[in-house]
Design a protein around this motif. Structure first.
Motif, short mmCIF file in Angstrom:
data_model
loop_
_atom_site.label_atom_id
_atom_site.label_comp_id
_atom_site.label_asym_id
_atom_site.label_seq_id
_atom_site.Cartn_x
_atom_site.Cartn_y
_atom_site.Cartn_z
N PHE A 89 0.87 -1.18 0.00
CA PHE A 89 0.00 0.00 0.00
C PHE A 89 0.91 1.23 0.00
O PHE A 89 1.51 1.56 1.02
N GLN A 90 1.09 1.82 -1.18
CA GLN A 90 1.98 2.98 -1.34
C GLN A 90 3.41 2.69 -0.88
O GLN A 90 4.13 3.59 -0.45
N SER A 91 3.80 1.43 -0.97
CA SER A 91 5.11 1.04 -0.45
C SER A 91 6.26 1.37 -1.40
O SER A 91 7.42 1.34 -0.99
N SER A 92 5.94 1.68 -2.66
CA SER A 92 7.01 2.02 -3.60
C SER A 92 7.38 3.49 -3.56
O SER A 92 8.31 3.92 -4.24
N GLU A 93 6.66 4.27 -2.75
CA GLU A 93 7.03 5.67 -2.54
C GLU A 93 8.17 5.74 -1.52
O GLU A 93 8.40 4.80 -0.77
N SER A 94 8.85 6.87 -1.51
CA SER A 94 9.91 7.08 -0.51
C SER A 94 9.28 7.59 0.78
O SER A 94 8.49 8.54 0.77
N TRP A 95 9.64 6.96 1.90
CA TRP A 95 9.12 7.33 3.22
C TRP A 95 10.28 7.63 4.15
O TRP A 95 11.30 6.93 4.14
N TYR A 96 10.10 8.62 4.99
CA TYR A 96 11.14 8.94 5.97
C TYR A 96 11.16 7.86 7.05
O TYR A 96 10.12 7.53 7.63
N LEU A 97 12.33 7.30 7.32
CA LEU A 97 12.44 6.13 8.19
C LEU A 97 12.61 6.46 9.66
O LEU A 97 12.39 5.59 10.52
N TYR A 254 11.82 21.57 8.18
CA TYR A 254 11.76 20.10 8.16
C TYR A 254 11.22 19.58 6.84
O TYR A 254 11.67 18.55 6.34
N ASP A 255 10.26 20.29 6.23
CA ASP A 255 9.78 19.87 4.91
C ASP A 255 10.93 19.86 3.90
O ASP A 255 11.06 18.93 3.09
N ALA A 256 11.78 20.88 3.96
CA ALA A 256 12.92 20.95 3.04
C ALA A 256 13.90 19.81 3.33
O ALA A 256 14.46 19.23 2.40
N TYR A 257 14.07 19.50 4.61
CA TYR A 257 14.95 18.38 4.95
C TYR A 257 14.37 17.06 4.43
O TYR A 257 15.08 16.25 3.82
N TYR A 258 13.09 16.82 4.65
CA TYR A 258 12.49 15.57 4.18
C TYR A 258 12.60 15.43 2.66
O TYR A 258 12.77 14.33 2.13
N ALA A 259 12.49 16.56 1.96
CA ALA A 259 12.56 16.53 0.50
C ALA A 259 13.94 16.11 0.00
O ALA A 259 14.08 15.72 -1.17
N SER A 260 14.95 16.15 0.88
CA SER A 260 16.31 15.76 0.47
C SER A 260 16.44 14.27 0.21
O SER A 260 17.36 13.83 -0.48
N GLY A 261 15.53 13.46 0.78
CA GLY A 261 15.59 12.01 0.61
C GLY A 261 16.56 11.32 1.54
O GLY A 261 16.70 10.09 1.50
N LEU A 262 17.24 12.06 2.41
CA LEU A 262 18.15 11.43 3.37
C LEU A 262 17.35 10.62 4.39
O LEU A 262 16.23 10.97 4.76
N ASN A 263 17.95 9.52 4.85
CA ASN A 263 17.34 8.68 5.88
C ASN A 263 15.92 8.25 5.50
O ASN A 263 15.03 8.15 6.35
N SER A 264 15.74 8.01 4.20
CA SER A 264 14.44 7.61 3.67
C SER A 264 14.60 6.36 2.83
O SER A 264 15.72 6.01 2.42
N ALA A 265 13.50 5.70 2.56
CA ALA A 265 13.55 4.50 1.71
C ALA A 265 12.14 4.15 1.25
O ALA A 265 11.15 4.55 1.87
N ARG A 266 12.07 3.39 0.16
CA ARG A 266 10.81 2.73 -0.16
C ARG A 266 10.55 1.67 0.91
O ARG A 266 11.49 1.02 1.39
N LEU A 267 9.30 1.47 1.25
CA LEU A 267 8.99 0.50 2.30
C LEU A 267 9.23 -0.93 1.84
O LEU A 267 9.56 -1.80 2.65
N ASP A 268 9.09 -1.19 0.53
CA ASP A 268 9.41 -2.54 0.06
C ASP A 268 10.91 -2.79 0.14
O ASP A 268 11.35 -3.92 0.38
N ALA A 269 11.72 -1.74 -0.01
CA ALA A 269 13.18 -1.90 0.13
C ALA A 269 13.54 -2.17 1.59
O ALA A 269 14.36 -3.04 1.89
#
Length: 419
Positions: A89-97, A254-269
């Motif tokens: 369920f939306q697991s292929s999107e990037s999520w902050y971990l 924080y929005d700008a930080y999250y947009a960087s993609g750091l410390n994030s991943a797809r949930l299936d990954a």
């Protein structure tokens, strides 16, 4: 022990459209529900009951209903480790971990132990640069304290201690940590950083001078009661007037930080990383068993996925918490009759546990209470699907999860990991 150097999307957008699209995907077996991996092993008369057929379709339908009932965006990835069948369920999107990044940190440290570089009882020296706000006891120790790797791993995983985490990242090295993640899961992960860098990068979107903040200053900033107080203190620490900040609020920083993609991943990954851990492909047997036993003892997030699972299901997991970002991820396993003490890494056959990876995150909801309710409802949906109840759909043992009464309990606006 010497160490190595060192577009926000509104969650409620198109909620009804997402709900309808996911149901259509479930119905035709595309997108929302994925069936991957080899066929299920042949069942034996003495093996644990298999999950009920179609558990993933039922689960995705339930998840769409959970999502429709919350302002938070939710992402979920669940995989039956015995068959490879998954629900997405939306697991292929990037999520902050958030603090779920601490599992790969632990794997990297245990790899070093397996190579003979150090032992669990080897001590690491606490340095001034290691201090980070957050839970746990490590930052109560003075600079120069010698703390064992065993202590640091357990503080990092059980209590989500950020200072312990940064000490261990310093031990293995940031580059080596990210190389390990890329080896285990070649695609789907953003770069992992030290936890102190998360704060410095977020505050750095207000003023570049924030990237020189000390650990003690980060702790003082986190103790402030409001964003306005934090911004005033940040102004004093950096010598930058609030009027000169590059963004008008911490929310936007924080929005700008999250947009960087750091410390994030797809949930299936992330789910693949957990699968490799559970299946003994990330560590040797002794290290795998040790880490999963520590993850069983996690003291944070007791009202999340675990609270939605039935009694008797063990959840070896890690939680993550940051401003408008909440996660819970782990390996759920149900021992067969007479095998209550079987290790979750034991191969799936008679007398051994049935295992499943469950990964879920929420975003864009500030309320801790509402976000944890969503994660708890996700756990209950997994239970009702029949995946962890030996094939019984809507098992009586599945907890009934209802919305809490009363005002939402909120974390401080700049909440530390795992409050």
């Amino acid at each position: 022990m010497p160490r190595s150097p060192l577009p926000r999307i509104p969650a409620s957008l198109h909620r009804r459209a997402v709900f309808a699209a996911v149901l259509l995907a479930a119905a035709i077996g595309f997108g929302g529900v994925a069936q991957a991996g080899s066929s299920a092993p042949a069942a034996s008369d003495t093996a644990p009951s298999a999950p009920a057929a179609g558990w993933n379709t039922r689960l995705v339908h339930d998840l769409a209903q959970v999502s429709a009932g919350h302002s938070a965006g939710i992402g979920v990835y669940v995989r039956d480790l015995d068959t490879g069948v998954s629900a997405r369920f939306q697991s292929s999107e990037s999520w902050y971990l958030a603090s779920t990044v601490k599992v790969p940190v632990a794997i990297a440290v245990l790899r070093g132990i397996e190579r003979g570089q150090y032992k669990l009882d080897t001590t690491v020296t606490l340095e001034a640069s290691d201090y980070v706000d957050g839970a746990g006891l490590t930052n109560r120790n003075p600079v120069g304290s010698a703390l064992s790797i065993r202590y640091l791993i357990e503080q990092m995983i059980v209590h989500s201690d950020n200072t312990a985490s940064d000490m261990l990242i310093g031990l293995v090295g940031v580059d080596a940590l990210n190389a390990l993640v890329a080896e285990l899961v070649p695609q789907g992960f953003g770069r992992i950083t030290r936890l102190a860098e998360v704060r410095r990068l977020a505050y750095g979107n207000l003023t570049p001078a924030a990237r020189r903040l000390s650990g003690r200053e980060l702790i003082q900033l986190n103790r402030q009661r409001s964003d306005a107080d934090r911004m005033q203190m940040l102004s004093r620490f950096t010598g930058t007037p609030v009027a000169k900040f590059q963004l008008p609020s911490l929310e936007e920083a924080y929005d700008a930080y999250y947009a960087s993609g750091l410390n994030s991943a797809r949930l299936d990954a992330y789910g693949e990383l957990l699968a490799r851990l559970a299946q003994g492909q990330a560590l040797g047997p002794a290290s795998t068993d040790y880490l999963l036993r520590v993850m069983e003892r996690v003291a944070t997030g007791t009202h999340r996925i675990k609270a939605g699972l039935p009694p008797g299901v063990v959840f070896a997991h890690k939680t993550g918490t940051q401003r408008r970002r909440f996660c819970d991820a782990g390996i759920a396993y149900t021992p067969a009759a007479g095998a209550a003490t079987a290790a979750p890494t034991t191969p799936p056959h008679a007398g051994h546990p049935h295992r499943a990876v469950v990964v879920a995150c929420t975003r864009d909801e500030l309320s801790l209470q509402r976000s944890e309710l969503a994660l708890r409802q996700i756990g209950a949906a997994v239970c009702r699907s029949g995946l962890v109840t030996q094939g019984v759909v809507n098992a009586p043992s599945c907890p009934v999860v209802v919305a809490a009464v009363g005002g939402p309990a909120r974390l401080p606006a700049d909440a530390a990991e795992e409050r």
